[in-house]
Scaffold this motif. Structure first.
Motif, PDB file in Angstrom:
ATOM      1  N   HIS A 109      -7.003   9.284   3.642  1.00  0.00           N
ATOM      2  CA  HIS A 109      -5.611   9.753   3.685  1.00  0.00           C
ATOM      3  C   HIS A 109      -5.680  11.279   3.608  1.00  0.00           C
ATOM      4  N   ALA A 129       0.835  -1.205   0.000  1.00  0.00           N
ATOM      5  CA  ALA A 129       0.000   0.000   0.000  1.00  0.00           C
ATOM      6  C   ALA A 129       0.869   1.253   0.000  1.00  0.00           C
ATOM      7  N   ALA A 173      -4.365  13.380   1.850  1.00  0.00           N
ATOM      8  CA  ALA A 173      -4.366  13.959   0.494  1.00  0.00           C
ATOM      9  C   ALA A 173      -5.775  14.236  -0.027  1.00  0.00           C
ATOM     10  N   TYR A 230       2.608   4.676  -8.909  1.00  0.00           N
ATOM     11  CA  TYR A 230       3.694   3.900  -8.289  1.00  0.00           C
ATOM     12  C   TYR A 230       3.159   2.832  -7.346  1.00  0.00           C
ATOM     13  N   ASN A 274      -6.691   3.635   3.159  1.00  0.00           N
ATOM     14  CA  ASN A 274      -5.376   2.979   3.222  1.00  0.00           C
ATOM     15  C   ASN A 274      -5.108   2.371   4.595  1.00  0.00           C
ATOM     16  N   SER A 303      -2.344   6.799  -7.670  1.00  0.00           N
ATOM     17  CA  SER A 303      -0.896   6.976  -7.823  1.00  0.00           C
ATOM     18  C   SER A 303      -0.332   5.765  -8.558  1.00  0.00           C
ATOM     19  N   SER A 305       2.202  13.558  -8.184  1.00  0.00           N
ATOM     20  CA  SER A 305       1.732  12.608  -7.166  1.00  0.00           C
ATOM     21  C   SER A 305       0.279  12.954  -6.868  1.00  0.00           C
ATOM     22  N   SER A 306      -0.390  12.069  -6.165  1.00  0.00           N
ATOM     23  CA  SER A 306      -1.786  12.375  -5.820  1.00  0.00           C
ATOM     24  C   SER A 306      -1.862  13.573  -4.878  1.00  0.00           C
ATOM     25  N   SER A 307      -0.928  13.662  -3.933  1.00  0.00           N
ATOM     26  CA  SER A 307      -0.964  14.802  -3.001  1.00  0.00           C
ATOM     27  C   SER A 307      -0.757  16.113  -3.753  1.00  0.00           C
ATOM     28  N   VAL A 367      -6.457   5.787  -4.647  1.00  0.00           N
ATOM     29  CA  VAL A 367      -5.056   5.357  -4.489  1.00  0.00           C
ATOM     30  C   VAL A 367      -4.954   3.960  -3.879  1.00  0.00           C
ATOM     31  N   SER A 368      -5.793   3.691  -2.874  1.00  0.00           N
ATOM     32  CA  SER A 368      -5.695   2.384  -2.213  1.00  0.00           C
ATOM     33  C   SER A 368      -6.590   1.346  -2.875  1.00  0.00           C
TER      34      SER A 368
END
Ligand SMILES: Cc1ncc(COP(=O)(O)O)c(C=O)c1O
Length: 410
Positions: free
Chosen positions: A122, A32, A124, A224, A174, A222, A93-95, A201-202
């Protein structure tokens, strides 16, 4: 363990990390935080840097090829999400992406409008919106159940009225791992004229969703954490993107893809992201007729979820029986992603350090979901132990984890 639709050995052959000598015997349960990278992504990244590392979208052959490689990612990521390429925006990035969107919303909302944020997210997908209170936007908090960490639609209904213009929520937390009913959330928001911003993201590592079916207006994740390079993807309904004020250079106002991602694009990483789609297609091929779905992406999603549910079942069975363990979020593997956080007497990071001696790579902390930990009565400094895996995790690694937990937990 029930039959797995995906052969772990064939899947893992698609990731160089599993053949890396220094990682042998190390079972990865920190997915994660960022997944291993697929060979298909690394191949595209290496090719871009070697053959087309020039300014893209120009007039000479290498430049045209670079632009085409980037366009392929916009097209194919869009197709995998079941939306057109003009929905897709790549940022650092997502943030960073939500930070920019927060500024854009400051020019789109007005004082007296209301927005709904959760305390399950999260940071973000909540901090960027909460800051809008500075311009007079009313921020309403959709709160989790203090025992389970879960969000209920009834609690959302109690907050919705015609003042609400935006609802921000996670597809999957997350920490709590729960898969939230995004289609229902988006439909409820729409019924009062509000848009929906969903943090995927999660969720995305467990299969890219069908955005047309979900109906959210903004869905971000994200790459990555989805077997790709360090980028953030935002899928934004084009009509909404056009309404949001330009966050880029003034002369780029007429270029939709430049308006909401002011950072200069990372050309190579955008191009490499098509490798994520190559990988999903390979997963669909590996699953063959063991799963159903309208296209390779829905089949990959079905295979990944079925695989994860089968893998999570023995782990959750083990954790449920331990009196010293409090599972945050649902304990039914079908209702959650295998991002499993547990609260223990000891700080999460302390137990993670002991698990490392058993070849388990996991982490402890609040994972930037500080508000959620506080809401369920856990000191963020004490944190949770988070055990997060994905479809490429093997049954042997799950056994290794259970043996390590058995040795280290009271
Ligand atoms: C659920 C969730 N949302 C958002 C983020 C932020 O993503 P990024 O690191 O791309 O800013 C994370 C990162 O861990 C996350 O887990």
């Amino acid at each position: 363990m029930t039959a797995l639709p995906l052969d772990p050995a064939r899947l893992r052959a698609l990731f160089p990390a599993f053949a890396e000598p220094s990682l042998q015997g190390q079972a990865f349960f920190e997915n994660a935080g960022g997944s291993y990278t697929a060979q298909s992504v690394l191949d595209r990244l290496e090719h871009f840097y070697r053959a087309t590392k020039v300014q893209p979208y120009g007039v000479y052959a290498a430049s045209i090829k670079a632009g085409e490689a980037m366009n392929e990612s916009f097209e194919r990521i869009g197709r995998a999400l079941n939306v057109s390429a003009d929905w897709i925006h790549f940022g650092p990035s997502s943030s960073a992406n939500t930070y920019v969107l927060g500024n854009a919303f400051a020019g789109w909302l007005k004082a007296g409008d209301a927005i709904i944020v959760t305390n399950q997210d999260h940071e973000a997908n909540t901090g960027a919106w909460r800051k809008l209170s500075k311009i007079g936007v009313e921020v309403r908090e959709w709160r989790v159940d203090a025992q389970t960490g879960r969000l209920s639609l009834a609690a959302l209904d109690a907050l919705l009225d015609s003042k609400v213009r935006m609802v921000a929520a996670p597809h999957c937390s997350n920490i709590a791992g729960e898969i939230n009913p995004v289609a229902e959330i988006a439909a409820r928001a729409r019924s009062v004229g509000a848009i929906t911003v969903i943090d995927g993201v999660s969720y995305a590592p467990h299969g890219l969703p069908d955005l047309a079916a979900l109906g959210a207006d903004i869905y971000f994740f994200s790459t990555y954490k989805v077997y790709g390079p360090h980028q953030g993807v935002m899928a934004i309904r084009p009509s909404l993107a056009a309404e949001l004020p330009n966050q880029g250079h003034f002369f780029n106002d007429t270029k939709p893809r430049y308006r909401l991602t002011p950072a200069g694009p990372d050309h190579a990483q955008i191009a490499a992201s098509a490798g994520i789609v190559d990988y999903l297609e390979a997963v669909a091929d590996l699953a063959g007729d063991k799963v159903e779905g309208a296209d390779p992406y829905r089949r990959a999603h079905a295979a990944m979820r079925a695989q994860e549910i089968a893998l999570a079942t023995p782990l959750l069975d083990f954790l449920r029986k331990k009196n010293s363990v409090r599972i945050i979020g649902p304990d039914d593997p079908a209702e959650r992603a295998p991002t499993i956080s547990v609260a223990l007497d000891e700080p999460g990071a302390v137990v993670a350090a002991r698990l490392a001696k058993h070849g388990i790579m996991a982490g402890g902390g609040h994972f930037y979901a500080q508000r959620l930990l506080e809401a369920v009565g856990i000191d963020p400094d004490h944190g949770v132990l988070r055990l997060s895996f994905v479809h490429y995790t093997s049954p042997a690694e799950i056994e290794q984890l259970i043996a390590a937990l058995n040795a280290e937990l009271k």
